[in-house]
Enzyme design. Structure first.
Site, PDB file in Angstrom:
ATOM      1  N   PHE A 170       0.937  -1.016  -0.124  1.00 25.24           N
ATOM      2  CA  PHE A 170      -0.158   0.004   0.200  1.00 25.24           C
ATOM      3  C   PHE A 170       1.023   1.407   0.075  1.00 25.24           C
ATOM      4  O   PHE A 170       1.533   1.582   0.920  1.00 25.24           O
ATOM      5  CB  PHE A 170      -0.920  -0.169   1.246  1.00 25.24           C
ATOM      6  CG  PHE A 170      -1.853   1.071   1.443  1.00 25.24           C
ATOM      7  CD1 PHE A 170      -3.060   0.949   0.657  1.00 25.24           C
ATOM      8  CD2 PHE A 170      -1.734   1.880   2.138  1.00 25.24           C
ATOM      9  CE1 PHE A 170      -4.102   1.811   0.680  1.00 25.24           C
ATOM     10  CE2 PHE A 170      -2.836   3.068   2.467  1.00 25.24           C
ATOM     11  CZ  PHE A 170      -3.934   2.848   1.665  1.00 25.24           C
ATOM     12  N   PRO A 174       7.595  11.465   1.404  1.00 22.45           N
ATOM     13  CA  PRO A 174       8.434  12.391   2.278  1.00 22.45           C
ATOM     14  C   PRO A 174       7.839  13.526   2.837  1.00 22.45           C
ATOM     15  O   PRO A 174       7.991  13.939   3.921  1.00 22.45           O
ATOM     16  CB  PRO A 174       9.779  12.628   1.408  1.00 22.45           C
ATOM     17  CG  PRO A 174       9.694  11.702   0.197  1.00 22.45           C
ATOM     18  CD  PRO A 174       8.348  11.185  -0.137  1.00 22.45           C
ATOM     19  N   GLY A 178       2.800  12.530   5.069  1.00 22.63           N
ATOM     20  CA  GLY A 178       2.526  11.566   5.929  1.00 22.63           C
ATOM     21  C   GLY A 178       1.459  11.472   6.536  1.00 22.63           C
ATOM     22  O   GLY A 178       0.402  10.952   6.136  1.00 22.63           O
ATOM     23  N   ILE A 202       7.394   2.764   2.836  1.00 21.03           N
ATOM     24  CA  ILE A 202       6.301   1.719   2.306  1.00 21.03           C
ATOM     25  C   ILE A 202       6.694   0.253   2.805  1.00 21.03           C
ATOM     26  O   ILE A 202       7.596  -0.183   2.449  1.00 21.03           O
ATOM     27  CB  ILE A 202       6.173   1.885   0.802  1.00 21.03           C
ATOM     28  CG1 ILE A 202       5.907   3.304   0.373  1.00 21.03           C
ATOM     29  CG2 ILE A 202       5.277   0.906   0.284  1.00 21.03           C
ATOM     30  CD1 ILE A 202       4.917   4.022   0.860  1.00 21.03           C
ATOM     31  N   ARG A 248       8.041 -15.714  40.452  1.00 16.33           N
ATOM     32  CA  ARG A 248       9.329 -15.055  40.865  1.00 16.33           C
ATOM     33  C   ARG A 248       9.319 -14.792  42.372  1.00 16.33           C
ATOM     34  O   ARG A 248       8.423 -14.050  42.867  1.00 16.33           O
ATOM     35  CB  ARG A 248       9.331 -13.672  39.938  1.00 16.33           C
ATOM     36  CG  ARG A 248      10.580 -12.657  40.102  1.00 16.33           C
ATOM     37  CD  ARG A 248      12.099 -13.336  40.058  1.00 16.33           C
ATOM     38  NE  ARG A 248      12.902 -12.425  40.145  1.00 16.33           N
ATOM     39  CZ  ARG A 248      14.133 -12.690  40.254  1.00 16.33           C
ATOM     40  NH1 ARG A 248      14.600 -14.033  40.212  1.00 16.33           N
ATOM     41  NH2 ARG A 248      15.148 -11.797  40.539  1.00 16.33           N
ATOM     42  N   GLN A 259       1.730  -5.553  46.772  1.00 12.84           N
ATOM     43  CA  GLN A 259       0.462  -4.854  46.423  1.00 12.84           C
ATOM     44  C   GLN A 259       0.733  -4.067  45.241  1.00 12.84           C
ATOM     45  O   GLN A 259      -0.128  -3.864  44.122  1.00 12.84           O
ATOM     46  CB  GLN A 259      -0.281  -4.155  47.729  1.00 12.84           C
ATOM     47  CG  GLN A 259      -1.553  -3.417  47.302  1.00 12.84           C
ATOM     48  CD  GLN A 259      -2.042  -2.494  48.264  1.00 12.84           C
ATOM     49  OE1 GLN A 259      -1.657  -1.528  48.639  1.00 12.84           O
ATOM     50  NE2 GLN A 259      -2.967  -3.181  48.906  1.00 12.84           N
ATOM     51  N   GLU A 309      -0.602   4.454   9.731  1.00 13.23           N
ATOM     52  CA  GLU A 309      -1.936   4.507   9.366  1.00 13.23           C
ATOM     53  C   GLU A 309      -2.835   5.505  10.319  1.00 13.23           C
ATOM     54  O   GLU A 309      -3.736   5.367  10.663  1.00 13.23           O
ATOM     55  CB  GLU A 309      -2.739   2.973   9.544  1.00 13.23           C
ATOM     56  CG  GLU A 309      -2.158   2.020   8.632  1.00 13.23           C
ATOM     57  CD  GLU A 309      -2.854   0.629   8.689  1.00 13.23           C
ATOM     58  OE1 GLU A 309      -4.148   0.685   8.934  1.00 13.23           O
ATOM     59  OE2 GLU A 309      -2.162  -0.315   8.327  1.00 13.23           O
TER      60      GLU A 309
END
Length: 381
Positions: free
Chosen positions: A115, A120, A123, A150, A258, A269, A354
């Site tokens: 896609f 540059p 964006g 990409i 642990r 706690q 995205e």
């Protein structure tokens, strides 16, 4: 189906996918070379029928696939997502000839899709695209300019490319094209990124395209891009939820066994409360992702708002949960090869691609004000 629950079949399928990711996909991912397409891994996704489901299932099933794969194998998750992102515009807007040429190979993992939107200088502001499509006779154009960051470039077999066909027209002047990787004048360069899959730059030197390469109508490419992102944004959130759940599971197991200060860490706690907070945020993000995906599948009018909320909350949550997991594990989590060291590297990028978190907040605000009242998604007027 209510947005807040999964039916038993989907819940079982999610568990099955987690097991497949661990048993069948993780070994192939470990054999891959960082920064390159892992074609055997993609082929196995095809063999398992998961690539086919990219085009036969809805948004919720896409989210379940991405969440489940991410829990055990982020490389498999990303390979699946990139096939969908690059090929969805072909599935949704391509001609019969384009679909017949490319989609069967995408479904089997025989063709790698990409896609190509980001540039540059464009964006977050996708409407500011500068890659030009200059008319070159009847129904022909020449693509000139650059794309960068990409995914799958320069190793993809074809690219969904967004170019400007009408200078000065903003979003209304963008057109989508399907460009095979062997088209004359198209060259790619790999970028050295913090990523297990290839990310590269593309240079277009008067690359010829014709009406046969159009995806949708001229000047409607921005809608093609945004429609694709509306589908995939909630599933980016699902990817993040899968990583958060993996980090949470590892933390519960580690703090239960642990020993420190005379007992297990879970008895402290401060530790137990941090684990509770991690679980709370992970489940909240999961529910918002499922709600956004269900809204998409049902054709709800507020999909852009829900998708932005889901991506924002889930990716920011995953960053928090993975960071807390590393803190509770201590230095061992930063050792190369530790699952949390891997997640710590992987979890950062989804807050950027995205649509960065800042862009999602802008979309949320825009959609709220467009609705004309300061109410939350799904609330009755």
């Amino acid at each position: 189906m209510p947005a807040f629950s999964l039916d038993p079949e989907r819940a079982a399928w999610r568990a099955e996918l987690r097991a497949l990711a661990a048993e069948r996909l993780r070994p192939l991912a470990e054999k891959g070379e960082p920064g390159h397409v892992n074609r055997p891994l993609v082929a196995e996704l095809g063999h398992l029928g998961l690539l086919d489901r990219l085009f036969t299932s809805g948004a919720l099933d896409l989210c379940l696939m991405r969440e489940s794969l991410a829990h055990a194998c982020t490389e498999a998750e990303t390979a699946l997502a990139l096939q969908g992102l690059g090929a969805h515009p072909v599935h949704a807007h391509g001609t019969p000839a384009q679909r017949a040429r490319w989609l069967p190979a995408v479904r089997t993992g025989g063709a790698i899709a990409a896609f190509a939107l980001t540039e540059p200088g464009a964006g977050s502001d996708a409407a500011a695209l500068a890659l030009s499509a200059t008319p070159d006779g009847t129904a022909r154009w020449r693509l000139s300019g650059s794309k960068c960051w990409i995914s799958n470039a320069p190793e993809a077999d074809f690219y969904t490319v967004f170019a400007r066909t009408a200078p000065g027209a903003g979003a209304r002047g963008v057109t989508a094209f399907l460009v095979p990787a062997d088209r004359p004048g198209l060259a790619g360069t790999a970028l050295d990124m913090l990523s297990p899959h290839p990310i590269g730059a593309l240079e277009f030197d008067a690359v010829p395209v014709t009406a046969d390469d159009l995806l949708g109508e001229p000047g409607r490419g921005f809608g093609v891009a945004m429609g694709t992102l509306d589908l995939f944004r909630p599933s980016v959130g699902a990817f993040a939820v899968g990583m958060a759940q993996a980090a949470l599971d590892a933390t519960i197991a580690h703090t239960a066994r642990r020993e420190a200060f005379g007992g297990p860490l879970s008895a402290q706690q401060t530790v137990a409360h941090q684990v509770a907070e991690m679980a709370l945020r992970t489940e909240a993000a999961r529910l918002m992702v499922y709600a956004a995906a269900t809204a998409y599948d049902e054709g709800a009018p507020d999909v852009p708002l829900r998708a932005a909320m889901a991506k924002l909350l889930a990716t920011e949550t995953a960053q928090y949960v993975v960071d807390r997991a590393v803190q509770l594990h201590g230095a061992r989590a930063l050792r190369r090869g530790h699952p949390l060291e891997h997640l710590y590297r992987e979890v950062r990028a989804p807050r950027i691609y995205e649509g960065a978190s800042e862009i999602q907040r802008g979309i949320i605000a825009r959609e709220l004000y467009r609705a004309g009242a300061p109410r939350t998604a799904g609330e009755a007027p």
